[in-house]
Design a protein around this motif. Structure first.
Motif, PDB file in Angstrom:
ATOM      1  N   SER A  63     -34.872  16.359  -0.035  1.00  0.00           N
ATOM      2  CA  SER A  63     -34.194  16.001  -1.290  1.00  0.00           C
ATOM      3  C   SER A  63     -34.190  17.186  -2.251  1.00  0.00           C
ATOM      4  O   SER A  63     -35.175  17.922  -2.343  1.00  0.00           O
ATOM      5  N   GLY A  64     -33.101  17.313  -2.997  1.00  0.00           N
ATOM      6  CA  GLY A  64     -33.057  18.330  -4.039  1.00  0.00           C
ATOM      7  C   GLY A  64     -33.638  17.789  -5.339  1.00  0.00           C
ATOM      8  O   GLY A  64     -34.316  18.476  -6.083  1.00  0.00           O
ATOM      9  N   LEU A  65     -33.360  16.524  -5.595  1.00  0.00           N
ATOM     10  CA  LEU A  65     -33.916  15.853  -6.778  1.00  0.00           C
ATOM     11  C   LEU A  65     -35.052  14.937  -6.341  1.00  0.00           C
ATOM     12  O   LEU A  65     -36.161  15.033  -6.813  1.00  0.00           O
ATOM     13  N   GLY A  66     -34.709  13.978  -5.462  1.00  0.00           N
ATOM     14  CA  GLY A  66     -35.755  13.125  -4.893  1.00  0.00           C
ATOM     15  C   GLY A  66     -36.184  11.980  -5.780  1.00  0.00           C
ATOM     16  O   GLY A  66     -37.273  11.423  -5.598  1.00  0.00           O
ATOM     17  N   TYR A  68     -34.632   8.539  -8.449  1.00  0.00           N
ATOM     18  CA  TYR A  68     -33.590   7.758  -9.127  1.00  0.00           C
ATOM     19  C   TYR A  68     -34.310   6.869 -10.144  1.00  0.00           C
ATOM     20  O   TYR A  68     -35.417   6.393  -9.869  1.00  0.00           O
ATOM     21  N   PHE A 213     -31.163   8.359   1.484  1.00  0.00           N
ATOM     22  CA  PHE A 213     -31.632   8.631   0.113  1.00  0.00           C
ATOM     23  C   PHE A 213     -31.535   7.349  -0.722  1.00  0.00           C
ATOM     24  O   PHE A 213     -32.451   6.992  -1.460  1.00  0.00           O
ATOM     25  N   GLU A 244     -23.985   3.365  -6.205  1.00  0.00           N
ATOM     26  CA  GLU A 244     -25.182   4.047  -6.719  1.00  0.00           C
ATOM     27  C   GLU A 244     -25.397   3.767  -8.207  1.00  0.00           C
ATOM     28  O   GLU A 244     -26.524   3.672  -8.683  1.00  0.00           O
ATOM     29  N   CYS A 292     -28.917   8.360 -10.706  1.00  0.00           N
ATOM     30  CA  CYS A 292     -29.372   9.666 -10.245  1.00  0.00           C
ATOM     31  C   CYS A 292     -29.348  10.648 -11.419  1.00  0.00           C
ATOM     32  O   CYS A 292     -28.329  10.728 -12.127  1.00  0.00           O
ATOM     33  N   SER A 294     -28.751  13.568 -11.441  1.00  0.00           N
ATOM     34  CA  SER A 294     -27.680  14.564 -11.284  1.00  0.00           C
ATOM     35  C   SER A 294     -26.397  14.139 -12.009  1.00  0.00           C
ATOM     36  O   SER A 294     -25.569  14.970 -12.342  1.00  0.00           O
ATOM     37  N   ASN A 295     -26.223  12.838 -12.236  1.00  0.00           N
ATOM     38  CA  ASN A 295     -24.978  12.337 -12.834  1.00  0.00           C
ATOM     39  C   ASN A 295     -25.076  12.057 -14.329  1.00  0.00           C
ATOM     40  O   ASN A 295     -24.098  11.655 -14.952  1.00  0.00           O
ATOM     41  N   GLU A 337     -18.903  12.519  -0.363  1.00  0.00           N
ATOM     42  CA  GLU A 337     -20.150  13.246  -0.137  1.00  0.00           C
ATOM     43  C   GLU A 337     -20.678  13.016   1.280  1.00  0.00           C
ATOM     44  O   GLU A 337     -20.598  11.894   1.802  1.00  0.00           O
TER      45      GLU A 337
HETATM   46  C1  CIR Z   1     -31.265  14.360  -3.344  1.00  0.00           C
HETATM   47  O1  CIR Z   1     -32.175  14.315  -4.161  1.00  0.00           O
HETATM   48  O2  CIR Z   1     -30.993  15.367  -2.705  1.00  0.00           O
HETATM   49  C2  CIR Z   1     -30.445  13.102  -3.113  1.00  0.00           C
HETATM   50  N1  CIR Z   1     -31.081  12.006  -3.749  1.00  0.00           N
HETATM   51  C3  CIR Z   1     -29.004  13.267  -3.590  1.00  0.00           C
HETATM   52  C4  CIR Z   1     -28.860  13.919  -4.925  1.00  0.00           C
HETATM   53  C5  CIR Z   1     -27.412  14.131  -5.296  1.00  0.00           C
HETATM   54  N2  CIR Z   1     -26.975  13.121  -6.154  1.00  0.00           N
HETATM   55  C6  CIR Z   1     -26.151  12.157  -5.795  1.00  0.00           C
HETATM   56  O3  CIR Z   1     -25.666  12.037  -4.691  1.00  0.00           O
HETATM   57  N3  CIR Z   1     -25.829  11.340  -6.767  1.00  0.00           N
END
Ligand code: CIR
Ligand code: ADP
Length: 384
Positions: A63-66, A68, A213, A244, A292, A294-295, A337
């Motif tokens: 995961s990049g964020l990991g 929610y 994820f 999501e 997330c 990221s959004n 995606e």
């Molecule tokens: C991660 O952390 O890599 C995944 N949870 C995806 C993060 C990108 N965000 C998304 O698709 N809304």
């Protein structure tokens, strides 16, 4: 004792994962957070919610964020953790930026007209702008149970009824919910074949249960209860429910002027926000709240499908991603995606930033970005 054991386990797992995946932000920031005064003061139930927020980053090491959020106020409740993840991911070095919303694109392009023919496109492009939104009164999708998903769908059905009565919208609701619980029938249920047809037409989202994820975060649970969409009579306006984010509100059409989908979405959002029972969750620092991190902010992704056969000549998006990254653009497959690029070299291009950027800046970046991208694509053709 139970609490101490959970904290110990989370920290140990995170430290172990970091040895293999130093880019996993959840693992990086959860250790100092659980050691901080805020982390140590969490009561049992909040610690359990925090665990649910970070479980996806532990189960999915790459995961990049990991993480929610499970509830709109998690961004405040677990502020020490989320703030570190968010400022790092969105590149805010000051640590102090506050999100500002601004849709005014009237000074862009030619009196607000962003015509892609002016930047070298001869064919119509498939254009789409979407925002993620969540309602204040419900848990975020990761924490919803089946009953809450059905209650949310019913709230949205009332809102869709209002939209359907408005001349510019009209339209149809497509629902995947097998029933509304306790033997209550779902009047909008569609067949599996219709669902697949809508996915193929980019109208409805893919089966989320296949996404590891989302699965670990509980976001895809109770599938397919509380899932579906409304589509306007002219098919350009779509509202997903139960993905999501509780809502993904979008405009999509083939054409030349990017501002058309952007402005229409802005108008539709004002109409939706004016409907009784609809109040979007927001945060003072991060704008619109999304599942997330990221959004967060605009919740907006503005995209076009463009054909770049030279940059994708090896059948992958590797080269396209290299070229797009410095332009601030993301590359996705034509099915969304984590899907492959089109066999003719068509890809989905969108500005990467969502937070600490204005809505009007996103659409401007898409316009400038695809222009620069096509210059690189044509340069590559000239060299080859
Ligand atoms: C991660 O952390 O890599 C995944 N949870 C995806 C993060 C990108 N965000 C998304 O698709 N809304
Ligand atoms: P999101 O944009 O909501 O984050 P995805 O990337 O998974 O989600 O895309 C969702 C759907 O929208 C997919 O079917 C994708 O092909 C479609 N889509 C995205 N951008 C465009 C576009 N510019 N034209 C047509 N379809 C699009």
């Amino acid at each position: 004792v139970q609490k101490d054991a959970l904290v110990k386990k989370l920290k140990e797992s995170a430290a172990d994962i970091l040895t293999r995946h130093p880019g996993n932000r959840c693992c990086k920031y959860l250790i100092p957070y659980l050691d901080s005064a805020e982390g140590m003061a969490l009561n049992d139930s909040d610690l359990e919610i925090f665990r649910r927020c970070v479980q996806t980053g532990i189960d999915n090491e790459d995961s990049g964020l990991g993480c929610y959020a499970m509830q709109p106020d998690d961004y405040k409740k677990f502020g020490g953790f989320f703030n570190a993840v968010i400022r790092d991911y969105h590149g805010d070095e000051t640590g102090k930026e506050k999100h500002v919303t601004d849709w005014d694109a009237s000074s862009l392009g030619d009196n607000g007209v962003l015509d892609v023919r002016k930047i070298g496109f001869q064919e119509e492009l498939s254009m789409r702008v979407r925002v993620g939104r969540n309602l204040k009164q419900y848990n975020l999708p990761g924490k919803m149970d089946q009953a809450e998903r059905i209650s949310f769908e019913k709230t949205m059905l009332k809102a869709f009824d209002s939209l359907i009565k408005i001349k510019d919208y009209g339209g149809t609701v497509y629902s995947l919910s097998p029933d509304f619980g306790k033997g209550e029938k779902n009047p909008n249920k569609i067949s599996d074949a219709k669902y697949q047809e809508l996915v193929d037409a980019h109208v409805l989202f893919k089966d989320m249960d296949a996404d590891p994820f989302l699965k670990s975060a509980g976001i895809s649970s109770d599938w397919p209860y509380g899932r579906g969409c409304w589509q306007s009579a002219d098919k350009q306006c779509i509202i997903w429910f139960g993905e999501e984010d509780q809502l993904r509100i979008m405009c999509m059409k083939k054409g030349y002027c990017l501002n058309e989908v952007f402005d229409r979405l802005n108008t539709m959002l004002k109409v939706v926000e004016g409907i009784e029972g609809i109040e979007f969750a927001t945060s003072d620092d991060y704008g619109y709240v999304t599942s997330c991190p990221s959004n967060l902010g605009t919740g907006m992704r503005a995209s076009v499908h463009v054909k770049i056969p030279n940059l994708t000549a090896d059948g992958t998006d590797k080269k396209a991603k290299e070229v797009c990254k410095p332009l601030g653009l993301s590359v996705r497959g034509t099915g969304g995606e984590h899907t492959p690029i089109g066999s003719d070299g068509t890809v989905d291009i969108s500005p990467s930033n969502r937070l600490f950027i204005k809505e009007c800046e996103i659409i401007a970046r898409l316009y400038e970005g695809v222009k620069l991208l096509m210059e690189k694509e044509n340069l590559k053709k000239a060299v080859a």
